[in-house]
Design a protein around this motif. Structure first.
Motif, PDB file in Angstrom:
ATOM      1  N   ILE A  82       0.746  -1.190  -0.010  1.00 41.49           N
ATOM      2  CA  ILE A  82      -0.006   0.001  -0.035  1.00 41.49           C
ATOM      3  C   ILE A  82       0.898   1.318  -0.159  1.00 41.49           C
ATOM      4  O   ILE A  82       0.482   2.077  -0.952  1.00 41.49           O
ATOM      5  N   SER A  83       1.922   1.243   0.768  1.00 40.73           N
ATOM      6  CA  SER A  83       2.687   2.407   0.727  1.00 40.73           C
ATOM      7  C   SER A  83       3.373   2.496  -0.535  1.00 40.73           C
ATOM      8  O   SER A  83       3.501   3.878  -1.050  1.00 40.73           O
ATOM      9  N   TYR A  84       3.895   1.670  -1.060  1.00 39.10           N
ATOM     10  CA  TYR A  84       4.380   1.719  -2.583  1.00 39.10           C
ATOM     11  C   TYR A  84       3.637   2.361  -3.696  1.00 39.10           C
ATOM     12  O   TYR A  84       3.938   3.274  -4.264  1.00 39.10           O
ATOM     13  N   ASN A  85       2.289   1.902  -3.569  1.00 36.66           N
ATOM     14  CA  ASN A  85       1.498   2.364  -4.371  1.00 36.66           C
ATOM     15  C   ASN A  85       1.133   3.908  -4.078  1.00 36.66           C
ATOM     16  O   ASN A  85       0.620   4.795  -4.882  1.00 36.66           O
ATOM     17  N   ILE A  86       0.827   4.214  -2.681  1.00 34.46           N
ATOM     18  CA  ILE A  86       0.618   5.798  -2.255  1.00 34.46           C
ATOM     19  C   ILE A  86       1.770   6.636  -2.892  1.00 34.46           C
ATOM     20  O   ILE A  86       1.414   7.759  -3.470  1.00 34.46           O
ATOM     21  N   VAL A  87       3.251   6.339  -2.551  1.00 35.23           N
ATOM     22  CA  VAL A  87       4.123   7.081  -3.133  1.00 35.23           C
ATOM     23  C   VAL A  87       4.093   7.217  -4.502  1.00 35.23           C
ATOM     24  O   VAL A  87       4.524   8.210  -5.293  1.00 35.23           O
ATOM     25  N   LYS A  88       3.758   6.152  -5.317  1.00 34.84           N
ATOM     26  CA  LYS A  88       3.789   6.139  -6.776  1.00 34.84           C
ATOM     27  C   LYS A  88       2.636   7.007  -7.278  1.00 34.84           C
ATOM     28  O   LYS A  88       2.812   7.698  -8.276  1.00 34.84           O
ATOM     29  N   ASP A  89       1.411   7.092  -6.593  1.00 33.01           N
ATOM     30  CA  ASP A  89       0.388   8.298  -6.893  1.00 33.01           C
ATOM     31  C   ASP A  89       0.747   9.687  -6.663  1.00 33.01           C
ATOM     32  O   ASP A  89       0.320  10.528  -7.299  1.00 33.01           O
ATOM     33  N   PHE A  90       2.051   9.943  -5.695  1.00 33.41           N
ATOM     34  CA  PHE A  90       2.503  10.995  -5.409  1.00 33.41           C
ATOM     35  C   PHE A  90       3.471  11.466  -6.730  1.00 33.41           C
ATOM     36  O   PHE A  90       3.931  12.677  -6.769  1.00 33.41           O
ATOM     37  N   GLY A  91       3.622  10.504  -7.549  1.00 35.77           N
ATOM     38  CA  GLY A  91       4.560  10.600  -8.634  1.00 35.77           C
ATOM     39  C   GLY A  91       6.213  10.631  -8.091  1.00 35.77           C
ATOM     40  O   GLY A  91       7.031  10.911  -8.824  1.00 35.77           O
ATOM     41  N   GLY A  92       6.404  10.064  -6.931  1.00 31.90           N
ATOM     42  CA  GLY A  92       7.620   9.618  -6.571  1.00 31.90           C
ATOM     43  C   GLY A  92       8.011   8.210  -6.493  1.00 31.90           C
ATOM     44  O   GLY A  92       7.319   7.513  -7.311  1.00 31.90           O
ATOM     45  N   SER A  93       8.986   7.734  -5.540  1.00 32.86           N
ATOM     46  CA  SER A  93       9.323   6.249  -5.838  1.00 32.86           C
ATOM     47  C   SER A  93       9.538   5.840  -4.087  1.00 32.86           C
ATOM     48  O   SER A  93      10.235   6.832  -3.479  1.00 32.86           O
ATOM     49  N   LEU A  94       9.395   4.666  -3.834  1.00 36.11           N
ATOM     50  CA  LEU A  94      10.040   3.939  -2.673  1.00 36.11           C
ATOM     51  C   LEU A  94      10.515   2.588  -2.959  1.00 36.11           C
ATOM     52  O   LEU A  94      10.238   1.762  -3.765  1.00 36.11           O
ATOM     53  N   SER A  95      11.855   2.780  -2.349  1.00 37.69           N
ATOM     54  CA  SER A  95      13.033   1.662  -2.471  1.00 37.69           C
ATOM     55  C   SER A  95      13.544   1.279  -1.157  1.00 37.69           C
ATOM     56  O   SER A  95      13.379   1.946  -0.203  1.00 37.69           O
ATOM     57  N   VAL A  96      14.083   0.123  -1.073  1.00 39.61           N
ATOM     58  CA  VAL A  96      14.818  -0.360   0.145  1.00 39.61           C
ATOM     59  C   VAL A  96      16.177  -1.038  -0.408  1.00 39.61           C
ATOM     60  O   VAL A  96      16.455  -1.654  -1.353  1.00 39.61           O
ATOM     61  N   THR A  97      17.048  -0.958   0.462  1.00 38.54           N
ATOM     62  CA  THR A  97      18.377  -1.406   0.216  1.00 38.54           C
ATOM     63  C   THR A  97      18.874  -1.851   1.754  1.00 38.54           C
ATOM     64  O   THR A  97      18.551  -1.550   2.661  1.00 38.54           O
ATOM     65  N   ASP A  98      20.052  -2.542   1.504  1.00 37.49           N
ATOM     66  CA  ASP A  98      20.838  -3.016   2.946  1.00 37.49           C
ATOM     67  C   ASP A  98      22.045  -1.976   3.074  1.00 37.49           C
ATOM     68  O   ASP A  98      22.501  -1.570   2.203  1.00 37.49           O
ATOM     69  N   HIS A  99      21.973  -1.418   4.310  1.00 32.11           N
ATOM     70  CA  HIS A  99      22.845  -0.553   4.806  1.00 32.11           C
ATOM     71  C   HIS A  99      24.551  -1.431   4.678  1.00 32.11           C
ATOM     72  O   HIS A  99      24.327  -2.418   5.432  1.00 32.11           O
ATOM     73  N   PRO A 100      25.701  -0.882   4.422  1.00 33.86           N
ATOM     74  CA  PRO A 100      26.717  -1.339   4.700  1.00 33.86           C
ATOM     75  C   PRO A 100      27.215  -1.935   6.033  1.00 33.86           C
ATOM     76  O   PRO A 100      27.829  -2.810   6.027  1.00 33.86           O
ATOM     77  N   GLU A 101      26.642  -1.188   6.984  1.00 31.27           N
ATOM     78  CA  GLU A 101      27.032  -1.552   8.364  1.00 31.27           C
ATOM     79  C   GLU A 101      25.829  -2.588   9.036  1.00 31.27           C
ATOM     80  O   GLU A 101      25.887  -2.650  10.094  1.00 31.27           O
ATOM     81  N   GLY A 102      24.816  -2.889   8.277  1.00 32.75           N
ATOM     82  CA  GLY A 102      23.843  -3.505   8.793  1.00 32.75           C
ATOM     83  C   GLY A 102      22.487  -2.977   8.796  1.00 32.75           C
ATOM     84  O   GLY A 102      22.487  -1.490   9.041  1.00 32.75           O
ATOM     85  N   GLY A 103      21.385  -3.574   8.544  1.00 29.76           N
ATOM     86  CA  GLY A 103      20.257  -3.057   8.774  1.00 29.76           C
ATOM     87  C   GLY A 103      19.641  -2.637   7.285  1.00 29.76           C
ATOM     88  O   GLY A 103      20.205  -2.614   6.451  1.00 29.76           O
ATOM     89  N   ALA A 104      18.125  -2.268   7.335  1.00 26.31           N
ATOM     90  CA  ALA A 104      17.302  -1.850   6.219  1.00 26.31           C
ATOM     91  C   ALA A 104      17.510  -0.278   5.947  1.00 26.31           C
ATOM     92  O   ALA A 104      17.341   0.428   6.974  1.00 26.31           O
ATOM     93  N   VAL A 105      17.599  -0.143   4.731  1.00 20.05           N
ATOM     94  CA  VAL A 105      17.314   1.527   4.495  1.00 20.05           C
ATOM     95  C   VAL A 105      16.175   1.636   3.496  1.00 20.05           C
ATOM     96  O   VAL A 105      16.182   1.324   2.249  1.00 20.05           O
ATOM     97  N   PHE A 106      15.164   2.399   3.815  1.00 18.76           N
ATOM     98  CA  PHE A 106      14.047   2.520   2.993  1.00 18.76           C
ATOM     99  C   PHE A 106      14.179   4.005   2.657  1.00 18.76           C
ATOM    100  O   PHE A 106      14.177   5.124   3.367  1.00 18.76           O
ATOM    101  N   ALA A 107      13.713   4.500   1.155  1.00 14.61           N
ATOM    102  CA  ALA A 107      14.291   5.536   0.745  1.00 14.61           C
ATOM    103  C   ALA A 107      12.995   6.099  -0.080  1.00 14.61           C
ATOM    104  O   ALA A 107      12.380   5.381  -0.955  1.00 14.61           O
ATOM    105  N   ILE A 108      12.419   7.287   0.404  1.00 17.12           N
ATOM    106  CA  ILE A 108      11.158   7.796  -0.202  1.00 17.12           C
ATOM    107  C   ILE A 108      11.700   9.065  -1.159  1.00 17.12           C
ATOM    108  O   ILE A 108      12.019  10.067  -0.477  1.00 17.12           O
ATOM    109  N   GLU A 109      11.402   9.088  -2.454  1.00 18.59           N
ATOM    110  CA  GLU A 109      11.911  10.212  -3.360  1.00 18.59           C
ATOM    111  C   GLU A 109      10.653  11.098  -3.762  1.00 18.59           C
ATOM    112  O   GLU A 109       9.769  10.177  -4.311  1.00 18.59           O
ATOM    113  N   LEU A 110      10.498  12.191  -3.538  1.00 20.65           N
ATOM    114  CA  LEU A 110       9.300  13.159  -3.866  1.00 20.65           C
ATOM    115  C   LEU A 110       9.712  14.311  -4.534  1.00 20.65           C
ATOM    116  O   LEU A 110      10.743  14.811  -4.348  1.00 20.65           O
TER     117      LEU A 110
END
Length: 608
Positions: free
Chosen positions: A568-596
């Motif tokens: 749902i979050s992915y589609n909401i950000v897409k409706d805004f004309g932005g993007s939602l992505s996820v990567t792993d941080h080199p030191e550990g943990g997840a990184v979620f990035a919202i671009e608007l």
């Protein structure tokens, strides 16, 4: 006329009652059919969860029985060194597979090695020859059995397999599986889910008061069969106070709780391999309320239709009466004119008198006609209207209490406390205004439009919402917002929903870990604004990273989510004309990035 109107009203009332009863039956049947479909879906999910959980362990006893350590021990069961090696091995396998217990028995039913060998409730030395799973495995069969442990007093599902050497059965290996996790997911839901055994005794349920209750009569034969296998050890069984009924063509179950009785629509499905019957109960109170509400609405609508019909009928009757009066008056005028004309022809001496009489008659006719017109003008219909008002008693009552308290605080010289009360009154007024605004927006604008949104305000509101979850997870939140950050094109409420979901997932990821820090940052570059949420959890493996935003995909355990939040979050950000992505941080943990996108000047001016 009055009698005709009364007759029409009574006829409409009778027809309304008949039609209302038919509508009530139709609505009740439709609602119960829908409830049965919903309960069936819940039942299929529960059966799938149980079946999937059990199948993970079904083949493990036979596989483990072929291990060299087990075979060596079963050939020399009295060797203490081999027993110690087997105990340690079973403990490591038990920890790896996350089962409850693993143990090995000789052909006389004596346990010679167990994964819980070093616990106060060790199975080593215990004899379980009375258990059906031992007896069937000793005959060379793979067996399944569910019971309460006589040593541990814990419920579990047992998988057993014979230990065969050179074609000869030398012992039995048993896996005990814990089902508490699945059972815990059933608690607190709208539907009641429970599992019963072949004797009708409830073995698993989300309601503690129903556990070990019987839905079938506790006859001596059933009690004897249960006690022979010691399925429930020393647990005291009791009868569940229930009876059966029907509603809207569906069979229902009525369960008493003290002096109260609740009615449930129930569906069930057997699991022959497990020896269970899974049952789902759905409360019929909402269905009955829906049918009664619809019946009342139909009855009121029919009453209103009957009233309108009576008014129309009365209006037509008055119009007919007025036309009859006009026709009679016209006939009377013509008759008098004829009489006067004949009299003038017969008697010339009375011509002036006849003319005067005719003029008087004409004046009377005009007056009669004027009276008829005036009566027609006075005949009209009233219009009924109804308005829906929303009461705001709770905020008003709170504001009144704060106002009265403020007076007392001022009298006592506690100005700061009085000022704080005034602020709370103002906040309550703002809240009532916000409620009115949201209700108006709901009626006029079903969907929130995009506009210029302050990221800083949305992050602040988000932290207020998730603060309780962060506290429960003992998570440490760090916020970094670039000064002068421009507004973005989004919807404030939906962007807040996205951040609440991502921060909550981060809290779930770090809960119970040593490093429970969560970083939230916002910065702008090249007409874009980036919102970054980073946790110190296990991260998102590359194998599932491409599927993390798919609907119903989740890495959480059973009963901890449907896997829809990130989709749902992915589609909401897409409706805004932005993007939602996820990567792993080199030191550990997840990184979620919202671009608007940054809001353009025209939108900014409209927002100001």
């Amino acid at each position: 006329m009055k009698y005709r109107i009364a007759a029409v009203s009574v006829l409409c009332l009778v027809l309304g009652l008949v039609l209302t009863c038919k509508v009530h039956g139709f609505v009740a049947r439709s609602a119960m059919d829908e409830a049965e479909l919903q309960a069936g879906t819940t039942l299929r999910l529960a059966v799938s969860a149980l079946d999937g959980h059990l199948k993970r362990y079904e083949a493990l006893p036979a596989l483990t029985a072929d291990d060299e350590i087990i075979e060596v021990l079963i050939e020399d069961p009295g060797n203490e060194a081999l027993q110690l090696d087997a105990n340690r091995y079973l403990k490591s396998v038990n920890a790896l597979l996350k089962s409850s217990d693993i143990y090995i028995m000789t052909m006389d039913g004596t346990t010679i090695a167990a994964s819980n060998y070093d616990s106060p409730v060790s199975f080593v030395g215990e004899n379980f020859s009375y258990r059906p799973y031992f007896q069937e495995a000793a005959r060379g069969e793979r067996s399944r059995f569910f019971a309460v442990g006589t040593t541990s007093a814990k419920r579990g599902y047992y998988f057993s397999s014979p230990i065969v050497m050179d074609g000869k059965i030398l012992g039995v290996i048993v896996f005990k599986v814990d089902l508490d996790t699945i059972e815990a997911s059933w608690a607190g839901g709208d539907d009641r889910i429970f599992v019963s055994d072949p004797e009708g005794i409830i073995f698993m349920t989300g309601s503690d008061e129903w556990r070990f209750a019987a839905i079938l009569p506790l006859t001596p034969d059933r009690i004897a069969r249960t006690e022979t296998s010691r399925r429930y050890a020393d647990v005291k069984l009791h009868q569940l106070p229930l009876s059966y009924g029907s509603f809207a063509g569906h069979e229902t179950m009525l369960i008493r709780n003290g002096n109260a009785e609740r009615e449930y629509l129930y569906v069930s499905q057997s699991m022959p391999e497990a020896g269970w019957t899974v049952n789902v109960l759905m409360d019929t109170a909402s269905v009955r309320w829906q049918a009664q509400t619809m019946m009342a609405a139909v009855f009121l609508a029919l009453c209103l239709a009957g009233l309108v019909s009576a008014i129309v009928f009365q209006r037509r009757a008055r119009m007919t009466e007025r036309m009859q009066l006009q026709a009679e008056a016209q006939n009377e005028l013509e008759r008098r004119v004829d009489e006067r004309t004949a009299a003038l022809a017969r008697v010339n001496s009375r011509i002036e008198k006849e003319i005067a009489e005719r003029r008087l008659t004409e004046r009377r006719l005009r007056k009669t006609q004027a009276d008829l017109v005036q009566a027609g003008k006075l005949a009209g219909l009233g219009q009924m209207s109804a308005a829906l008002s929303h009461e705001l008693n709770q905020p008003l009552a709170a504001a009144k209490t704060y106002a009265e308290t403020t007076g007392l605080l001022i009298e006592r010289g506690r100005v700061e406390d009085a000022s704080d009360n005034l602020k709370r009154i103002s906040a309550l007024i703002d809240r009532m205004a916000s409620i009115s605004r949201h209700l108006r927006n709901f009626a006029r604008k079903p969907n929130e439009k995009l506009g210029a949104v302050s990221v800083e305000d949305v992050i602040r509101d988000t932290i207020e919402i998730v603060s309780a979850r962060l506290k429960a997870a003992d998570a440490e939140l760090s916020i970094t917002i670039e000064p002068g950050l421009p507004r973005v094109m989004a919807g404030a409420v939906r962007l807040q929903q996205v951040l609440v979901n991502i921060v909550t997932n981060a809290a779930d990821a770090v809960e119970g870990l040593g490093d429970r820090r969560i970083d939230v940052s916002a910065s702008g570059a090249a007409e874009k604004v980036m919102i970054i949420v980073r946790d110190r959890g296990p991260g998102v493996p590359a194998a599932i990273r491409e599927r993390i935003f798919d609907p119903f995909f989740t890495t959480k355990g059973v009963g901890k989510g449907l896997g829809l939040g990130l989709s749902i979050s992915y589609n909401i950000v897409k409706d805004f004309g932005g993007s939602l992505s996820v990567t792993d941080h080199p030191e550990g943990g997840a990184v979620f990035a919202i671009e608007l996108d940054v809001a353009d000047a025209s939108v900014m001016e409209a927002a100001e």
